[in-house]
Design a protein around this motif. Structure first.
Motif, short mmCIF file in Angstrom:
data_model
loop_
_atom_site.label_atom_id
_atom_site.label_comp_id
_atom_site.label_asym_id
_atom_site.label_seq_id
_atom_site.Cartn_x
_atom_site.Cartn_y
_atom_site.Cartn_z
N VAL A 1 48.91 99.42 62.96
CA VAL A 1 48.66 99.90 61.61
C VAL A 1 47.63 98.99 60.96
O VAL A 1 47.91 97.81 60.71
CB VAL A 1 49.95 99.94 60.78
N GLY A 2 46.45 99.53 60.69
CA GLY A 2 45.43 98.79 59.96
C GLY A 2 45.71 98.93 58.46
O GLY A 2 45.47 99.99 57.88
N ASN A 3 46.21 97.87 57.86
CA ASN A 3 46.65 97.93 56.46
C ASN A 3 45.47 97.66 55.53
O ASN A 3 45.22 96.53 55.11
CB ASN A 3 47.77 96.90 56.24
N GLY A 4 44.72 98.72 55.24
CA GLY A 4 43.53 98.58 54.40
C GLY A 4 42.37 97.96 55.14
O GLY A 4 41.46 97.40 54.51
N ALA A 5 42.39 98.04 56.46
CA ALA A 5 41.33 97.42 57.27
C ALA A 5 41.19 98.17 58.58
O ALA A 5 42.12 98.84 59.04
CB ALA A 5 41.65 95.95 57.53
N ASP A 6 40.02 98.05 59.18
CA ASP A 6 39.83 98.60 60.51
C ASP A 6 40.60 97.77 61.52
O ASP A 6 40.80 96.56 61.34
CB ASP A 6 38.35 98.61 60.89
N VAL A 7 41.04 98.40 62.59
CA VAL A 7 41.75 97.71 63.66
C VAL A 7 40.72 97.30 64.71
O VAL A 7 40.09 98.16 65.33
CB VAL A 7 42.82 98.61 64.29
N ASP B 1 45.80 104.31 76.17
CA ASP B 1 46.62 105.45 75.76
C ASP B 1 47.99 105.03 75.23
O ASP B 1 48.62 105.79 74.49
CB ASP B 1 46.82 106.40 76.96
N ALA B 2 48.46 103.84 75.61
CA ALA B 2 49.78 103.39 75.15
C ALA B 2 49.75 102.84 73.73
O ALA B 2 50.79 102.44 73.21
CB ALA B 2 50.33 102.33 76.11
N VAL B 3 48.57 102.81 73.12
CA VAL B 3 48.42 102.26 71.78
C VAL B 3 47.93 103.36 70.84
O VAL B 3 46.91 104.00 71.10
CB VAL B 3 47.43 101.07 71.76
N ARG B 4 48.68 103.58 69.77
CA ARG B 4 48.28 104.53 68.74
C ARG B 4 47.85 103.76 67.50
O ARG B 4 48.57 102.87 67.04
CB ARG B 4 49.45 105.46 68.41
N VAL B 5 46.69 104.10 66.98
CA VAL B 5 46.14 103.38 65.82
C VAL B 5 46.30 104.23 64.56
O VAL B 5 45.96 105.41 64.55
CB VAL B 5 44.65 103.02 66.04
N VAL B 6 46.87 103.61 63.53
CA VAL B 6 47.01 104.25 62.22
C VAL B 6 46.19 103.43 61.23
O VAL B 6 46.45 102.24 61.05
CB VAL B 6 48.49 104.30 61.77
N ARG B 7 45.21 104.05 60.60
CA ARG B 7 44.37 103.33 59.63
C ARG B 7 44.72 103.77 58.22
O ARG B 7 44.66 104.95 57.90
CB ARG B 7 42.89 103.59 59.92
N LEU B 8 45.09 102.81 57.39
CA LEU B 8 45.41 103.08 56.00
C LEU B 8 44.22 102.68 55.12
O LEU B 8 43.64 101.60 55.32
CB LEU B 8 46.66 102.29 55.57
N PRO B 9 43.83 103.51 54.16
CA PRO B 9 42.62 103.25 53.39
C PRO B 9 42.71 102.02 52.49
O PRO B 9 41.68 101.47 52.09
CB PRO B 9 42.43 104.52 52.56
N GLU B 10 43.92 101.58 52.17
CA GLU B 10 44.08 100.40 51.33
C GLU B 10 45.32 99.63 51.77
O GLU B 10 46.17 100.15 52.48
CB GLU B 10 44.20 100.78 49.86
N ASN B 11 45.40 98.38 51.33
CA ASN B 11 46.55 97.54 51.63
C ASN B 11 47.74 98.02 50.81
O ASN B 11 47.78 97.84 49.59
CB ASN B 11 46.23 96.08 51.32
N VAL B 12 48.70 98.63 51.46
CA VAL B 12 49.86 99.20 50.77
C VAL B 12 51.05 98.26 50.79
O VAL B 12 52.13 98.62 50.31
CB VAL B 12 50.24 100.57 51.37
N GLY B 13 50.88 97.06 51.35
CA GLY B 13 51.98 96.11 51.45
C GLY B 13 52.70 96.21 52.78
O GLY B 13 52.51 97.17 53.55
N ILE B 14 53.54 95.23 53.03
CA ILE B 14 54.22 95.16 54.33
C ILE B 14 55.22 96.30 54.54
O ILE B 14 55.16 96.99 55.56
CB ILE B 14 54.90 93.78 54.49
N PRO B 15 56.14 96.55 53.60
CA PRO B 15 57.13 97.60 53.88
C PRO B 15 56.52 98.98 54.03
O PRO B 15 56.89 99.74 54.94
CB PRO B 15 58.10 97.52 52.69
N ALA B 16 55.57 99.35 53.17
CA ALA B 16 54.95 100.67 53.28
C ALA B 16 54.13 100.77 54.56
O ALA B 16 54.13 101.81 55.23
CB ALA B 16 54.07 100.94 52.06
#
Length: 286
Positions: A37-43, A49-64
């Motif tokens: 999970v890229g938390n407001g950042a590119d990974v 194939d065993a890795v799925r990337v989720v990119r979040l547009p902004e830092n939403v904090g650790i729990p989110a």
């Protein structure tokens, strides 16, 4: 039992991140998927194939951020791994699979954290009051958010991690609801994650969020007599432990914020859960 390893990153530790992912992929005898999970950042880096990337547009904090990773995962067992941590043993995944399979009421396992530089480790990484012996496994009432394994059914039943917390005490919110649902939590010294020794106070927002989230934690989860006692105890402990005005000012600011702002849905744990936690040596007043 498939394992989903959720790694939250801000993209600023590419070498450590690769080591973390490689350590999860190296697990033997068990099916593993990695959710980055890229938390407001590119990974950074390229992944198989065993890795799925989720990119979040902004830092939403650790729990989110971790919640978004869980939503993208498919495993029955969820592991949260810090992007600067790693597993040395390749048998950890199979060990966890066997433990959770053998005990349907095992909800969460908290890992032992070791300093890769060989340091003594930190007492706060052992989630109990008598933390002097990190090699002793025991039942506990909370867990380490970046070094743990959580049964998906428990995570879902608790409603995931409280996203408004952003940082600090979100694991305890989940833990108390897991205990209230009848599951147990274990600190297992055989489950090891390596992580550099760093102080939580390195975060500028530590004191404010630490205090605010304690108030929210009590308001959300504790019967009112216990909640008020819990908060009074923590005021006293904070003043005794850290008498610096530079620390106490943001702490008390966060404490006031915790009362002024909504805490989220209130789900007080049962009195028998309070008693169970007390018997385990950690009544929810400290």
């Amino acid at each position: 039992m498939k394992l989903s390893v959720v790694v939250l990153t801000m993209g600023n530790r590419p070498v450590e991140l690769k080591k973390a992912v490689d350590s999860a992929l190296s697990q033997k005898g068990v099916e593993v998927e990695i959710i980055l999970v890229g938390n407001g950042a590119d990974v950074p880096g390229s992944w198989g194939d065993a890795v799925r990337v989720v990119r979040l547009p902004e830092n939403v904090g650790i729990p989110a951020g971790r919640n978004r990773g869980v939503e993208a995962s498919t495993g029955e067992l969820i592991l949260f791994l810090d992007d600067d941590g790693y597993y040395e043993s390749t048998e950890l995944g199979a060990y966890l699979r066997d433990r959770f399979t053998a005990d349907p009421k095992l909800g969460i396992v908290s890992f032992r954290v070791r300093d890769p530089e060989g340091g003594p480790g930190e007492r706060r990484h052992v989630p109990r009051l008598r933390a002097g012996d990190p090699l002793r496994s025991s039942e506990v009432t909370t867990f380490l958010g970046g070094a743990c394994a959580v049964r998906r059914a428990v995570f879902d039943a608790a409603g995931g991690l409280p996203e408004d917390f952003f940082y600090a005490h979100e694991e305890t919110d989940l833990a108390w609801q897991a205990l209230n649902a009848g599951y147990h939590i274990v600190y297992d010294a055989q489950c090891v994650m390596f992580h550099p020794a760093v102080a939580p106070t390195r975060h500028a927002m530590f004191y404010r969020l630490n205090a605010r989230n304690r108030v929210w934690l009590a308001r959300r989860n504790l019967p009112w007599p216990v909640a008020l006692t819990y908060l009074v105890v923590w005021i006293g402990m904070t003043v005794i432990r850290d008498r610096r005005l530079s620390s106490l000012r943001p702490w008390f600011g966060g404490f006031r914020e915790g009362w002024r702002k909504p805490a989220g849905p209130r789900r007080p744990i049962r009195w028998r859960t309070v008693w169970r936690m007390t018997r385990l040596g950690r009544p929810p007043i400290i």
